[in-house]
Design a protein around this motif. Structure first.
Motif, PDB file in Angstrom:
ATOM      1  N   LEU A 197       0.819  -1.196   0.000  1.00 43.16           N
ATOM      2  CA  LEU A 197       0.000   0.000   0.000  1.00 43.16           C
ATOM      3  C   LEU A 197       0.861   1.258   0.000  1.00 43.16           C
ATOM      4  CD1 LEU A 197      -2.843   1.213   0.172  1.00 43.16           C
ATOM      5  CD2 LEU A 197      -2.644   1.091   2.677  1.00 43.16           C
ATOM      6  N   VAL A 198       1.893   1.269   0.828  1.00 42.68           N
ATOM      7  CA  VAL A 198       2.783   2.431   0.909  1.00 42.68           C
ATOM      8  C   VAL A 198       3.485   2.670  -0.420  1.00 42.68           C
ATOM      9  CG1 VAL A 198       4.885   3.341   1.986  1.00 42.68           C
ATOM     10  CG2 VAL A 198       3.129   2.253   3.396  1.00 42.68           C
ATOM     11  N   ILE A 199       4.013   1.587  -0.999  1.00 46.53           N
ATOM     12  CA  ILE A 199       4.760   1.714  -2.254  1.00 46.53           C
ATOM     13  C   ILE A 199       3.850   2.148  -3.399  1.00 46.53           C
ATOM     14  CG2 ILE A 199       6.019   0.398  -4.002  1.00 46.53           C
ATOM     15  CD1 ILE A 199       7.268  -1.197  -1.722  1.00 46.53           C
ATOM     16  N   GLU A 200       2.661   1.587  -3.453  1.00 42.98           N
ATOM     17  CA  GLU A 200       1.762   1.875  -4.561  1.00 42.98           C
ATOM     18  C   GLU A 200       1.291   3.324  -4.560  1.00 42.98           C
ATOM     19  OE1 GLU A 200       0.155   0.890  -8.122  1.00 42.98           O
ATOM     20  OE2 GLU A 200       1.511  -0.276  -6.854  1.00 42.98           O
ATOM     21  N   THR A 201       1.207   3.927  -3.366  1.00 41.88           N
ATOM     22  CA  THR A 201       0.735   5.315  -3.274  1.00 41.88           C
ATOM     23  C   THR A 201       1.879   6.316  -3.143  1.00 41.88           C
ATOM     24  OG1 THR A 201       0.470   5.083  -0.870  1.00 41.88           O
ATOM     25  CG2 THR A 201      -1.452   4.628  -2.245  1.00 41.88           C
ATOM     26  N   ALA A 202       3.125   5.842  -3.215  1.00 41.69           N
ATOM     27  CA  ALA A 202       4.274   6.746  -3.066  1.00 41.69           C
ATOM     28  C   ALA A 202       4.362   7.704  -4.254  1.00 41.69           C
ATOM     29  CB  ALA A 202       5.570   5.942  -2.950  1.00 41.69           C
ATOM     30  N   TYR A 203       4.871   8.906  -4.006  1.00 37.57           N
ATOM     31  CA  TYR A 203       5.073   9.888  -5.072  1.00 37.57           C
ATOM     32  C   TYR A 203       6.218   9.450  -5.985  1.00 37.57           C
ATOM     33  CZ  TYR A 203       6.431  14.243  -7.343  1.00 37.57           C
ATOM     34  OH  TYR A 203       6.770  15.187  -8.275  1.00 37.57           O
ATOM     35  N   ASP A 204       7.255   8.815  -5.413  1.00 39.66           N
ATOM     36  CA  ASP A 204       8.415   8.372  -6.188  1.00 39.66           C
ATOM     37  C   ASP A 204       8.111   7.045  -6.878  1.00 39.66           C
ATOM     38  OD1 ASP A 204       9.834  10.548  -5.398  1.00 39.66           O
ATOM     39  OD2 ASP A 204      10.978   9.523  -3.840  1.00 39.66           O
ATOM     40  N   ASN A 219       5.596   0.060  -9.148  1.00 36.69           N
ATOM     41  CA  ASN A 219       4.419   0.745  -8.590  1.00 36.69           C
ATOM     42  C   ASN A 219       3.765   1.677  -9.610  1.00 36.69           C
ATOM     43  OD1 ASN A 219       6.085   2.976  -8.625  1.00 36.69           O
ATOM     44  ND2 ASN A 219       5.730   3.540  -6.472  1.00 36.69           N
ATOM     45  N   LEU A 220       2.653   2.284  -9.177  1.00 34.54           N
ATOM     46  CA  LEU A 220       1.874   3.142 -10.061  1.00 34.54           C
ATOM     47  C   LEU A 220       2.676   4.371 -10.497  1.00 34.54           C
ATOM     48  CD1 LEU A 220      -0.843   3.749 -11.402  1.00 34.54           C
ATOM     49  CD2 LEU A 220      -1.553   4.884  -9.276  1.00 34.54           C
ATOM     50  N   ALA A 221       3.459   4.955  -9.577  1.00 36.52           N
ATOM     51  CA  ALA A 221       4.268   6.134  -9.930  1.00 36.52           C
ATOM     52  C   ALA A 221       5.285   5.787 -11.019  1.00 36.52           C
ATOM     53  CB  ALA A 221       4.978   6.684  -8.696  1.00 36.52           C
ATOM     54  N   ALA A 222       5.875   4.598 -10.932  1.00 34.91           N
ATOM     55  CA  ALA A 222       6.827   4.175 -11.968  1.00 34.91           C
ATOM     56  C   ALA A 222       6.118   4.030 -13.315  1.00 34.91           C
ATOM     57  CB  ALA A 222       7.494   2.864 -11.570  1.00 34.91           C
ATOM     58  N   GLY A 227       5.917   4.963 -18.444  1.00 40.29           N
ATOM     59  CA  GLY A 227       5.009   4.537 -19.502  1.00 40.29           C
ATOM     60  C   GLY A 227       4.764   3.047 -19.599  1.00 40.29           C
ATOM     61  N   TRP A 228       5.379   2.240 -18.732  1.00 38.76           N
ATOM     62  CA  TRP A 228       5.176   0.797 -18.732  1.00 38.76           C
ATOM     63  C   TRP A 228       4.216   0.420 -17.607  1.00 38.76           C
ATOM     64  CZ3 TRP A 228       7.564  -1.701 -22.713  1.00 38.76           C
ATOM     65  CH2 TRP A 228       8.669  -1.100 -23.298  1.00 38.76           C
ATOM     66  N   THR A 229       3.208  -0.400 -17.901  1.00 38.64           N
ATOM     67  CA  THR A 229       2.341  -0.898 -16.834  1.00 38.64           C
ATOM     68  C   THR A 229       3.103  -1.923 -15.995  1.00 38.64           C
ATOM     69  OG1 THR A 229       1.469  -2.766 -18.106  1.00 38.64           O
ATOM     70  CG2 THR A 229       0.356  -0.609 -18.356  1.00 38.64           C
ATOM     71  N   ARG A 230       2.557  -2.235 -14.836  1.00 40.07           N
ATOM     72  CA  ARG A 230       3.213  -3.216 -13.966  1.00 40.07           C
ATOM     73  C   ARG A 230       3.330  -4.568 -14.673  1.00 40.07           C
ATOM     74  NH1 ARG A 230       2.131  -7.208 -10.261  1.00 40.07           N
ATOM     75  NH2 ARG A 230       3.565  -7.248  -8.465  1.00 40.07           N
ATOM     76  N   ASP A 231       2.263  -5.005 -15.337  1.00 37.87           N
ATOM     77  CA  ASP A 231       2.305  -6.302 -16.008  1.00 37.87           C
ATOM     78  C   ASP A 231       3.361  -6.329 -17.120  1.00 37.87           C
ATOM     79  OD1 ASP A 231       0.322  -7.236 -14.376  1.00 37.87           O
ATOM     80  OD2 ASP A 231      -1.308  -6.876 -15.816  1.00 37.87           O
ATOM     81  N   GLU A 232       3.523  -5.191 -17.814  1.00 37.23           N
ATOM     82  CA  GLU A 232       4.520  -5.119 -18.883  1.00 37.23           C
ATOM     83  C   GLU A 232       5.946  -5.086 -18.331  1.00 37.23           C
ATOM     84  OE1 GLU A 232       2.081  -2.618 -22.316  1.00 37.23           O
ATOM     85  OE2 GLU A 232       3.078  -1.546 -20.668  1.00 37.23           O
ATOM     86  N   ALA A 233       6.132  -4.484 -17.153  1.00 36.71           N
ATOM     87  CA  ALA A 233       7.473  -4.297 -16.609  1.00 36.71           C
ATOM     88  C   ALA A 233       7.995  -5.528 -15.893  1.00 36.71           C
ATOM     89  CB  ALA A 233       7.479  -3.112 -15.652  1.00 36.71           C
ATOM     90  N   VAL A 234       7.132  -6.238 -15.175  1.00 38.96           N
ATOM     91  CA  VAL A 234       7.580  -7.380 -14.370  1.00 38.96           C
ATOM     92  C   VAL A 234       8.218  -8.442 -15.269  1.00 38.96           C
ATOM     93  CG1 VAL A 234       6.802  -9.308 -12.925  1.00 38.96           C
ATOM     94  CG2 VAL A 234       5.936  -7.000 -12.504  1.00 38.96           C
TER      95      VAL A 234
END
Length: 467
Positions: A197-204, A219-222, A227-234
């Protein structure tokens, strides 16, 4: 002696110390203001003062040989306490200052004018002040000019206040992340959901990497930053997603600034922090990426402002000091001559006295436009100070300089309409030619052009003199 204490003294001092300007070196942004205040008002003393608990300290000081003085004798204690400008036309006739040692000493202060400098919360941190050893009356135009200069100093102080606040917020965020890193190993299993939860809502931006630098988490900020979704990046190497050269090794011990790439091919400046974590059967690294593009933009703007004249948007004296030696070096390398034109406007003081500084400022801006239009793309046009301008012409033959200078005089002499006023001025130009093999410094070259300008003045103004 005694001095007035503001009702908000505790908060005022806290804000002053938070700004961290006390006891710091001189800076051009403040020194330009004191020089300009002294020149515009014709006074020998001008300072940017910060009023501490028991002293007045000068961030910029023109005309005094001290860095600070006791608050007991400081005139500036009064505008700081009242939060209003203070003008003293003759200190000998003012009961607050008549016995002040700054007044009673030989060549003591007679005239004083101080404008409060406030932070974004309205707390007075110090003053922009001018002083003279003789009584004088401050005109409305001069008072307005002093207010304008104080506004410039206030803007700089409030900009630094915002930057300081941003830095503290950043440091607080980094301390929180560091604390999280230290506790991660022992609590990783039972706090997975909380950490997610902390990582997903982090600004960084955050990425977790395995031993082969493949992405385990993202995470969402990344996703937003690169420009890569989590599924694309993992599962993909970090080098194919954002860091072509891999994670900088130095990021393990300190924040590292580098260029990351986005999915669309764009480049993003980031600050990277990296922490390696290990369990008996697993190794990974946590990577935090902070977007610093806004900070770098602010730094570029401040660097540009330090080399740009506020009024005319021309290069300023600092820029000339940096670029003229470079131009002289090119002249020596290419074996081509160079010319420095030192200009002073004829009749500018009369315009200021007749129509006020607002019209005078508009005239200076128009002259700047005409000079820029008259110059070549490779020429440097600068505002030296007040109504003085300096042009640096590279690769110009000596026979071409005088016709060009005369053309500039004709352009400046063209009438200018400001409101209901039609203004007519001229300019005197001194020219110093620099030959590639001449053993001359940049300052000596400017001085020679200045001397030639005064010869043009003595010859009847609207003249060109070459030496």
């Amino acid at each position: 002696m005694s001095y007035p204490i503001p009702r908000d003294e505790k908060a005022r001092l806290a804000a002053l110390y938070e700004l961290a300007l006390l006891d710091t070196p001189n800076e051009p942004v403040f020194d330009r203001i004191t020089r300009l205040a002294a020149k515009l008002l014709g006074v020998p003393v001008a300072t940017v003062s910060l009023v501490d608990a028991e002293r007045q300290w000068f961030k910029s000081c023109l005309g005094l040989d001290v860095q600070q003085m006791s608050r007991e004798v400081a005139f500036c204690a009064y505008p700081v306490a009242s939060s209003e400008p203070l003008v003293v036309e003759n200190a000998c006739n003012d009961w607050r200052f008549a016995q002040n040692p700054l007044v009673t000493q030989p060549q003591g202060i007679r005239f004083y004018a101080g404008i409060p400098l406030k932070n974004s919360h309205g707390l007075v941190l110090g003053t922009l002040c001018v002083a003279d050893t003789r009584p004088r009356v401050l005109s409305t135009a001069d008072f307005k000019a002093l207010l304008d200069l104080a506004d410039i100093v206030t803007d700089e102080i409030q900009l630094r206040e915002r930057v300081t606040c941003e830095q503290k917020e950043k440091e607080a965020s980094q301390r929180a992340l560091s604390k999280l890193h230290h506790s991660l190993e022992a609590q990783i299993e039972q706090r997975t959901h909380e950490l997610r939860l902390v990582i997903e809502t982090a600004y960084d931006g955050y990425a977790s990497l395995d031993a082969q630098n493949r992405v385990l988490d993202w995470n969402l900020a990344a996703s937003t930053m690169f420009g890569w979704t989590r599924d694309e990046a993992v599962g993909k190497p970090v080098s194919t997603l954002m860091l072509p050269e891999g994670v900088p090794a130095a990021a393990e011990s300190a924040p590292v600034t580098t260029q990351a790439t986005r999915r669309d091919g764009g480049v993003l400046p980031v600050e990277i922090r990296c922490k390696s974590l290990a369990l008996p059967n697993r190794q990974w690294r946590s990577l935090f990426l902070h977007d610093i593009s806004e900070r770098q933009q602010l730094e570029r703007i401040r660097d540009q402002q330090a080399r740009e004249d506020v009024l005319t948007k021309l290069a300023n004296r600092r820029a000339l000091d940096e670029r003229l030696p470079e131009a002289m070096a090119r002249a020596r390398r290419l074996q081509k001559s160079l010319a420095v034109l030192f200009m002073d406007l004829d009749g500018f003081k009369r315009v200021n006295d007749t129509y006020g500084h607002g019209v005078g400022d508009e005239l200076l801006r128009e002259v700047a436009k005409r000079l820029s239009a008259s110059a070549r793309e490779t020429d440097l046009v600068t505002r030296w100070a007040g109504d003085e301008f300096v042009l640096v012409l590279e690769g110009i033959e000596p026979v071409s300089v005088t016709p060009l200078a005369e053309k500039i005089i004709r352009n400046v002499e063209q009438p200018l309409v400001v409101g209901q006023a039609t203004l007519a001025i001229s300019t005197s130009i001194g020219v110093a030619m620099y030959m590639p093999n001449a053993p001359e410094t940049a300052q000596e070259l400017i001085k020679r052009a200045d001397v030639a300008m005064y010869e043009a003045k003595r010859a009847g103004k609207a003249q060109v003199r070459v030496i």
